[in-house]
Each structure stands twice: as C-alpha cells, then as structure tokens.
Design an enzyme around this catalytic site. Structure first.
Site, PDB file in Angstrom:
ATOM      1  CG  ASP A  43      -0.333   0.294   2.397  1.00 32.76           C
ATOM      2  OD1 ASP A  43       0.876   0.439   2.652  1.00 32.76           O
ATOM      3  OD2 ASP A  43      -0.920   0.133   3.618  1.00 32.76           O
ATOM      4  CG  ASP A  77      -5.817  -5.223   2.416  1.00 34.34           C
ATOM      5  OD1 ASP A  77      -6.401  -4.498   1.744  1.00 34.34           O
ATOM      6  OD2 ASP A  77      -5.590  -4.871   3.667  1.00 34.34           O
ATOM      7  CB  CYS A 107     -11.698 -26.599   9.231  1.00 41.48           C
ATOM      8  SG  CYS A 107     -10.003 -25.691   8.650  1.00 41.48           S
ATOM      9  CB  CYS A 136      -6.409 -25.785   8.955  1.00 46.04           C
ATOM     10  SG  CYS A 136      -6.906 -25.350  10.711  1.00 46.04           S
ATOM     11  CB  CYS A 170      -9.422 -28.019  12.396  1.00 43.82           C
ATOM     12  SG  CYS A 170     -10.248 -26.344  12.747  1.00 43.82           S
ATOM     13  CG  HIS A 208      -9.250 -22.209  11.822  1.00 47.28           C
ATOM     14  ND1 HIS A 208      -9.806 -23.139  11.132  1.00 47.28           N
ATOM     15  CD2 HIS A 208     -10.248 -21.210  12.017  1.00 47.28           C
ATOM     16  CE1 HIS A 208     -11.158 -23.073  10.914  1.00 47.28           C
ATOM     17  NE2 HIS A 208     -11.313 -22.014  11.157  1.00 47.28           N
TER      18      HIS A 208
HETATM   19 ZN   LIG Z   1      -9.196 -24.983  10.815  1.00 46.76          ZN
END
Ligand SMILES: [Zn+2]
Length: 668
Positions: free
Chosen positions: A94, A267, A305, A307, A310, A336
């Site tokens: 930016d 963003d 999820c 990830c 998780c 996550h």
């Molecule tokens: Zn997750």
C-alpha cells in the site's frame, strides 16, 4: 497494455461476481483472492510454509512502516522484499496513505504530500506521491498503490470532495513517477460515502491507465450496508478488463458480499487480529474461545476444516491456551483463520466458474457471520447491538441479520434458528420431511393432527399453513389440525410488532391466534389452536398427534422438555398411533432419552451446517412403512463409548435406561 495480463474467466448470472486470473512478475493470481497482511514484511505469527500451503498468492506489506524500518537501503541491498523475506509469490504494497490517515496527531496534508513525524526517530518526513512510488519501487512490490488521502466516513461533502480531488491529482503524479517500471500500479477511488463523489472518482480514475483499480476509504467507520452500497456504485464504473481491489475489508461475510458486487481482491487484518482475541471464523459462524462453554468441549474448532489447528487440537485445548495467553493460541487460530479465508475465496471462485454462484451466495450469507451463541458473553459491542436492545419484550429480543429477524432468549443468549434462515429450516426440516402435504391428499375423516412444540415466532406453524395454502384446493382431501404449544407468547408478540423482519407473519392467522387462541382457514381446511402454558401439562389436553415438530429452545434453555421423563409421557400419548416426531438436534443424550422412552430413532435430514437431525417414531409408526434410516448398531457402539450416554434428566438411582437402550428392538 496492462502489466498484469488480466483475463476475465466468468461472470456469475444474476450477480456481478467474477472469476479471473492475472500474472505478476512472480506468479499467476486467481481471483477472487484474499491477501494476508504482512505489515512489516511478515504475516504476524505465521510461517511462510503454512501460507504457501494455504494457497496464499499475494501478501500485503506496508510502505509506511517499511520506509521507517528497515528503510529502503536494506531492500536495495537485498534486491527487494521477495529475497529479503524469502517469499516466492507476489507482494502488494500500500502507499502509506491509510497509515498516515491513522496518525491524526502528528501529520499534516499538503498539495506536495503528507508531512509526518517518524515514530522511530522523530524526524519529519514528507511522503509525496513520488516518494511513495520511489519507496515501493525499491521494496520491489509486484503491485504498487498510488498515494491517496483517506478521510473518515463521517466527514461532510466539502471535505470529502477536497480529499478526492487531491487523490486524483496525486494519482496522475504517481503514474508519472512509476514511468516505465515493470511493476504494476493501481489507482484508488475515494469519495467517502457520497454516491456522487464515488461515481465521479471512479470515472476520473479509470481515465488513467492503471493496471487495476482499488476502492479506498472504506472500513473506516461506515456501516456494512453503506460499504456494500458504495462498493456496488463504484464497481459499476470500473472496467471489466482490470482487477478490482477493496482495501482493508473485511469479515468473511464482507468478502462474500463484495464478491457479489464485483470485487476480486481483498486484504484485512481481521483473520490474524481476531485470533489474538480468541475469535475464529468457521463454517458454522464465528467462534469465540472466551466463552466458558468451550472449557471442556471436545471436537475441533471447525468440524468442516482440514487445517493443522483443526486436525490437531480440541476446542477445550484452544480455549485453555487462549485463556493463559500463550502465543501459540494466536498462531494456531491465525493459521485456521487464514486457511478459512483462502478456502472461502477458492470456493467462491469454483462456484462462479461452475455457474452456481447465486445458490452458494444465498446459502452462505446466513452462516458466515453468525455470532457465537454459546453462553452470554457479548464481545461485539457495536451500534447494531445497541439497536437490538430497543427491540426487546420480556425475556426476548429481536436480532436482525440480512433483513431477516430471529428471536433471542435474552437470559440464555440462545437464538432460535441461529444458523439457518428460519423459513427455510421450517420448510425443509419439518414441513417437507414430514411429507405433510402428501398426507393431506389422502382422504380421511379424521383431521391430520400436527403438534408444533415451541411456537416461538411461529416460523414452523406459518410454514405449515403456507404449504397447505399453496396446495391445489381440490388436492386438500383431509383437514389439518395444527396445535401449537407455547408457555411465553412474548416472542410471537415481539415478532409481530416487527414484522418487517418476520415476513411469514404478514398473514391474518398469527394475530388472530394470539388474541383468540384459535384461527381457522376460510375454507375450513385448516384449524390452528394455541395451547398456552407448560408443555409438560398442556400436552395431555391435545388430541393425539400424527406429526410432532419438536422445536423448543435447546436443553440448555428449555431443559425440562428434553428429559427422559418428558419423552416417556410423550411416548405414552402416542402409544397406539403412528406418530413421527422431528427435531433439529442430533445430540446423543437426546437420542438416548428418546430410545429409553420407547421411541424408535432415525437420522433426520441435514439442515444448513448440521449434517444430521433426528426423527423419532412411535412403535406403530416404526412398524409401518417409512423412509427413514434408523440408528444402527454402529450408533449403539458409539453410544456405549460416549461420555454423555445418560439421557437428560435420568434419575441416578434408576439406571433401567441402560438396559432399555442396549436391548432396544431397533438394534435387535
Ligand atoms: Zn481449521
């Protein structure tokens, strides 16, 4: 010719949502996409390997901060930010405009540029459009932003106009300063929340040959409705063949709404900033790990999820490390949240390409931003919440999301139909699943008796009435007797007062029911009765049911309705009748209570984020024909291993339920 070789791949029907791709000096970027914020050339607490694995295509870095520290000479020595932070994909910087805007005490704006004092060494620095571009060139960003003047969303028209016009002049100077550099440069549309200024700014900026266009000056205090309107006005004027970037936005729901309005790039610090507070975005809405209910809860943060967080940790563990302020908590929740955002943008892209965007958009609006309804802690004390306080009656209040009202039980915090649109859940889970209209097509002298346990705001009852009203009159062979049970009519009274958010109540029936406890359709084909009082007593006053919609608040709030004893009494009432009972939960303790009470129990259909609900059948119904998948021995084995196997309200001195479930005929 654009430096980004932008290609529009698809635009969704009935929406401005788009899927596109473009190529920077480092990689191909597929949109819609989310760009995690790496203010100081580092996405706070996150490892680059995880960002790469999550499919992050662009990270955002802040010119203002990097100019002050480490300073451009470090980037010049390393040949740019990519080598400095060892990041192989794209970087967007930016311009510093927004950061300077955030320092009202120590800066001043001039035609030449923004003058401010360094927070590092207190020297005075003038950030001009040329200086900003020069800095971004030495940082080596794939995408640079023009310097703009941000103003708060509350300023008056004159101030907003002056800032916009200055931004336009700076945009031209930025383009000149970029010269023939291979780095891409985006122009920024300003204009606060004024439609005419936003339109004028979009027209002016798009006259200049930028490689993409950004919408700036949002997420600075306006409401989400204003932001969405403003976004829609601007994207209307942006060219189709350049990427569009909504700066600093936002929540998962904000992304969905902005993609719907034609934005490609985002963003926001929220995924990492909220993780510091213990808040996660999940497939079932937000989860706030400061709520005591998570203290000993098993299972992952987000059941949908994959990830690392998780896959590895339970809610109870994450609750604990958040509580003791371990920095791992920040890292794990941030990981996550970024995974969730990246998956969300990829999924949005897939739906746009597959032509299924609108269905996806509608299904997610309700889910994505649902506030955590576990317990009573209120974390998001904003204006919207204060507004809700005006919408109270007795023990209830109206909560409005996306123009759809819901009723919240104030002392428990529980919201009726918290994750799905009430009318949609009522139709799917109760009206359709019970095959109610089919049954009314069969000629019978006796009415079909439907119990509506937990009238609430009458979502289920009105979905039933409307389903019958939309049948061909000739097809209605059998009368419907609908019996609603409710011990506190304030929820319906409150909803009736605010029926702009409860569309199903714009009908003569509910007002009549509440004043006379009875309503009848002009044709005589529907009769609706209200039994006011505790279900524990009033259930003995009603005719035996063929269908039961069992939809009170959960056992945390309406405990007495979910106990073994309550289900035993119900089973006795339905003993010689083919009764089917539908409920939204699939809790093991509730199913155990139903089985121990003598019901046969089957899996109910999925609704919204819930994979399964529950159907209970009387013995007569279970012996007859039905379409349900009964709980099997596999469920029984799971129950045997469960920590929560006792039916709710089971008497400690009488464990006959163990035998009743283990030897239930349905498992024999
Ligand atoms: Zn997750």
């Amino acid at each position: 010719m654009s430096r980004l070789h932008f290609q529009l791949e698809a635009t969704a029907d009935g929406s401005k949502a788009r899927a596109a791709r473009f190529r920077t000096q480092h990689n191909e970027v597929l949109t819609p996409t989310f760009m995690p914020v790496g203010t100081h050339a580092s996405v706070r607490t996150q490892r680059r390997e995880d960002l790469l694995d999550d499919g992050v295509q662009v990270v955002l870095a802040n010119t203002y901060h990097l100019l002050l520290r480490p300073g451009t000479e470090v980037f010049e020595k390393f040949g740019g930010i990519h080598r400095f932070m060892n990041w192989p994909r794209s970087v967007l910087t930016d311009s510093g405009g927004f950061q300077i805007f955030s320092l009202p005490e120590s800066r001043s704006m001039h035609e030449e540029g923004a003058v401010f004092r360094s927070y590092i060494d207190k020297t005075t620095i003038c950030l001009s459009p040329e200086k900003s571009i020069e800095t971004q060139k030495s940082i080596g960003a794939d995408i640079m932003m023009v310097l703009d003047q941000c103003v708060p969303s509350t300023v008056d028209h004159d101030v907003a106009r002056r800032a916009m016009e200055l931004t336009h002049r700076w945009a031209e100077r930025s383009l000149l300063a970029r010269g023939d550099s291979a780095q891409a440069l985006f122009g920024i549309v300003q204009g606060a929340c004024f439609d005419d200024l936003r339109t004028e700014s979009a027209r002016t900026i798009t006259q200049l040959p930028f490689d993409g266009y950004a919408i700036g000056g949002l997420a600075v205090g306006e409401s989400s409705g204003q932001r969405e309107d403003c976004t829609a006005i601007v994207t209307e004027h942006l060219p189709q063949d350049r990427p569009r970037y909504l700066m600093g936005v936002g929540t998962a729901l904000d992304l969905l709404e902005a993609v719907h309005r034609g934005v490609d790039m985002f963003d926001c610090i929220l995924p990492t900033a909220l993780s510091q507070q213990g808040v996660a975005f999940t497939s079932i809405g937000r989860r706030d790990l400061r709520r005591a209910q998570y203290r000993n809860m098993e299972g992952p943060l987000d059941p949908d999820c994959g990830c690392y967080t998780c896959r590895t940790y339970s809610l109870a563990y994450l609750f604990h490390i958040n509580r003791v302020r371990d920095s791992n908590s920040w890292q794990l929740l941030g990981q996550h949240n970024i995974h969730f955002y990246m998956r969300l943008t990829r999924t949005m892209r897939e739906h746009i390409l597959a032509g299924t965007w609108l269905d996806f958009y509608r299904s997610q609006r309700e889910v994505l931003d649902a506030r955590d309804s576990y317990g009573t802690r209120s974390v998001f004390k904003n204006k919207a919440l204060q507004q809700e306080r005006k919408l109270r009656l007795g023990n209830y209040e109206v909560v409005v999301r996306e123009e759809i009202g819901r009723i919240r039980h104030t002392s428990s915090g529980e919201v009726m139909h918290s994750v799905n649109e009430p009318a949609v859940e009522a139709r799917s889970l109760y009206v359709e699943q019970s095959r109610l209209t089919d049954r009314l097509e069969l000629d019978a002298a006796e009415p079909l008796v439907v119990w509506d346990v937990g009238l609430g705001a009458a979502a289920n009852a009105m979905a039933t009435i409307q389903a019958v009203e939309s049948m061909e009159p000739a097809a209605r062979q059998r009368k419907l007797l609908l019996v609603s049970f409710e011990n506190d009519l304030d929820s319906l009274r409150l909803a009736l007062r605010h029926n702009r958010w409860f569309k199903h109540l714009r009908h003569a029936a509910p007002a009549r029911l509440i004043s006379e406890y009875r309503w009848e359709h002009a044709s005589g084909s529907i009769e609706w009765l209200l039994l006011n009082g505790d279900f524990a007593h009033r259930k003995f006053d009603a005719p035996q049911p063929d269908i039961v919609f069992f939809d009170p608040f959960s056992f945390k709030t309406d405990g007495a309705l979910w106990t073994l004893n309550s289900f035993r009494e119900l089973a006795a009432i339905c003993k010689d009748r083919a009764t089917e009972m539908f409920t939204y939960t699939c809790s093991t303790a509730v199913r155990a209570a139903m089985l121990a009470a003598g019901f046969h129990v089957a899996k109910g259909r999925a609704t919204g984020p819930k994979n399964e609900t529950t159907v209970a059948l009387s013995s007569v119904a279970a012996a007859g024909e039905h379409p349900y998948e009964m709980l099997d021995r596999e469920w029984l084995a799971k129950w045997e291993r469960s920590d929560a196997k006792a039916p709710l309200g089971a008497d400690a001195s009488d464990e006959s339920w163990r035998e009743a479930i283990a030897r239930h005929r349905q498992f024999g």
